[in-house]
Design an enzyme around this catalytic site. Structure first.
Site, PDB file in Angstrom:
ATOM      1  N   LYS A  51      -5.414  -3.092  14.008  1.00 12.98           N
ATOM      2  CA  LYS A  51      -4.798  -2.022  14.798  1.00 12.98           C
ATOM      3  C   LYS A  51      -5.362  -2.038  16.217  1.00 12.98           C
ATOM      4  CE  LYS A  51      -4.160   0.482  10.523  1.00 12.98           C
ATOM      5  NZ  LYS A  51      -4.688   1.496   9.600  1.00 12.98           N
ATOM      6  N   LYS A  81      -6.024  10.035   0.859  1.00 13.95           N
ATOM      7  CA  LYS A  81      -6.180   8.603   1.084  1.00 13.95           C
ATOM      8  C   LYS A  81      -7.267   8.094   0.145  1.00 13.95           C
ATOM      9  CE  LYS A  81      -5.058   8.270   6.037  1.00 13.95           C
ATOM     10  NZ  LYS A  81      -5.606   7.827   7.343  1.00 13.95           N
ATOM     11  N   SER A  95     -14.381   0.117   9.288  1.00 11.16           N
ATOM     12  CA  SER A  95     -13.461   0.339   8.164  1.00 11.16           C
ATOM     13  C   SER A  95     -13.928  -0.379   6.903  1.00 11.16           C
ATOM     14  CB  SER A  95     -12.066  -0.146   8.544  1.00 11.16           C
ATOM     15  OG  SER A  95     -11.210  -0.138   7.424  1.00 11.16           O
ATOM     16  N   VAL A 149      -5.755  -0.036   2.610  1.00  9.68           N
ATOM     17  CA  VAL A 149      -5.874  -1.484   2.444  1.00  9.68           C
ATOM     18  C   VAL A 149      -6.965  -1.797   1.424  1.00  9.68           C
ATOM     19  CG1 VAL A 149      -6.553  -3.633   3.591  1.00  9.68           C
ATOM     20  CG2 VAL A 149      -4.959  -2.064   4.723  1.00  9.68           C
ATOM     21  N   GLU A 184       0.828  -1.205   0.000  1.00  6.36           N
ATOM     22  CA  GLU A 184       0.000   0.000   0.000  1.00  6.36           C
ATOM     23  C   GLU A 184       0.866   1.261   0.000  1.00  6.36           C
ATOM     24  OE1 GLU A 184      -1.398   1.764   3.707  1.00  6.36           O
ATOM     25  OE2 GLU A 184      -1.445  -0.270   4.524  1.00  6.36           O
ATOM     26  N   ASP A 232     -11.996  -1.622   4.942  1.00  5.74           N
ATOM     27  CA  ASP A 232     -11.100  -2.771   4.757  1.00  5.74           C
ATOM     28  C   ASP A 232     -11.854  -4.080   4.946  1.00  5.74           C
ATOM     29  OD1 ASP A 232      -9.215  -0.778   4.614  1.00  5.74           O
ATOM     30  OD2 ASP A 232      -8.172  -1.317   6.458  1.00  5.74           O
TER      31      ASP A 232
END
Length: 303
Positions: free
Chosen positions: A196, A123, A177, A143, A61, A179
């Site tokens: 995380k 982002k 998220s 991600v 990434e 992700d």
């Protein structure tokens, strides 16, 4: 009013279909009478050759470069990570968007461009793709964004630090998220250090189960929390060698599940003590943020 609305729809239709200069729109990308150039992936020569020869390629990434640390440490880290991939007989493909062009594999000048611009680079998750590509902007892929472009490029493996997940209090705020949903619909295997540690890891694992994502931990029975080997959550499944992990990834693709696979690799024991200290600092900062009434997207900045 109806006539004006119909006129606007006609202008929009001409723009979308490659209309003509009579649209009268000064910002129309098609005012020269032709359609916009199709969006194509731009492969670095190294990555293109590796894919053509069916050699292993590992996606990386770019958000960690733009938003993870300051310049020049971000550039140095990006180059070091790519070198680690090469030392293990694979080809690194750092994915980013430069001037609206999705780049599958960045050369040193492109990496430096992203690194120097830092947080001025947007982002880019799945939702941001139309804006960034359509507007010719620079973008650092998250991600989610990296998975999407890696899959389009035919890359099946992506390595990152930690994935996003369900934020603490997410059952109320719905702060989840992208992700996680990307893992549920994009067939790319993601290798990481877990979720995380600022996240609600139990709910993150529950969400991944709902999305049908196979989650495995490498060489451990507990799901890791990025800086820490321990999260208090039992690993959904465990693998103890690269061949076993590769077999799982192959089985997922052969079944055409359409979803990703998450392989969490705990931080090495040699760094566990340092990781534990960071984890403790994060927990204390989270408690302080809660006492100050900081919630939602403002928590990360406060930390």
């Amino acid at each position: 009013m109806a006539v004006r609305g119909e006129s606007r729809l006609k202008v929009l239709a001409r723009q979308l279909l490659g209309g003509d200069s009579s649209s009268g729109c000064p910002n129309c990308a098609c005012k020269d009478g032709g359609k916009p150039a199709p969006i194509e992936l731009k492969f670095s020569p190294e990555v293109q050759e590796a894919l053509q020869q069916h050699r292993p390629v590992v996606a990386l990434e770019s958000t960690i470069i733009s938003h993870g640390m300051p310049y020049p440490q971000n550039l140095q880290t990006a180059l070091e990570v790519e070198e680690v991939v090469r030392q293990n007989n694979a080809v690194p493909a750092t994915i980013a968007i430069i001037g609206g062009q999705p780049c599958i594999g960045c050369d040193s000048s492109q990496l430096e461009h992203i690194a120097r611009r830092g947080t001025a680079v947007r982002k880019v998750s799945r939702r941001d793709m139309p804006l960034v590509l359509g507007s010719g902007l620079d973008g650092a892929t998250t991600v989610s964004g990296t998975m999407l472009l890696a899959a389009r490029a035919g890359i099946k493996l992506f390595v990152t630090g930690g994935i996003g997940g369900v934020h603490r209090g997410g059952h109320i705020s719905m702060d989840v998220s992208a992700d996680l949903t990307e893992l549920g619909r994009t067939p790319v295997a993601v290798v990481c250090a877990g979720a995380k540690s600022v996240l609600d890891i139990p709910r993150t694992l529950e969400y991944l189960e709902t999305q049908g994502v196979c989650v495995a931990v490498y060489g451990a029975d507990e799901f890791p929390a990025f800086f820490s080997r321990h999260s208090g959550c039992k690993a959904p499944c465990r693998v103890d060698g690269p061949q076993q992990a590769a077999n799982m990834i192959r089985a997922s693709h052969e079944l055409q599940l359409g979803s990703g696979l998450l392989l969490a690799v705990p931080i090495p024991e040699a760094y566990a003590a340092e990781g534990a200290a960071i984890q403790q600092a994060i927990l204390e900062a989270l408690q302080e943020a809660e006492q100050r009434g900081i919630a939602g997207a403002d928590v990360s900045a406060a930390l």
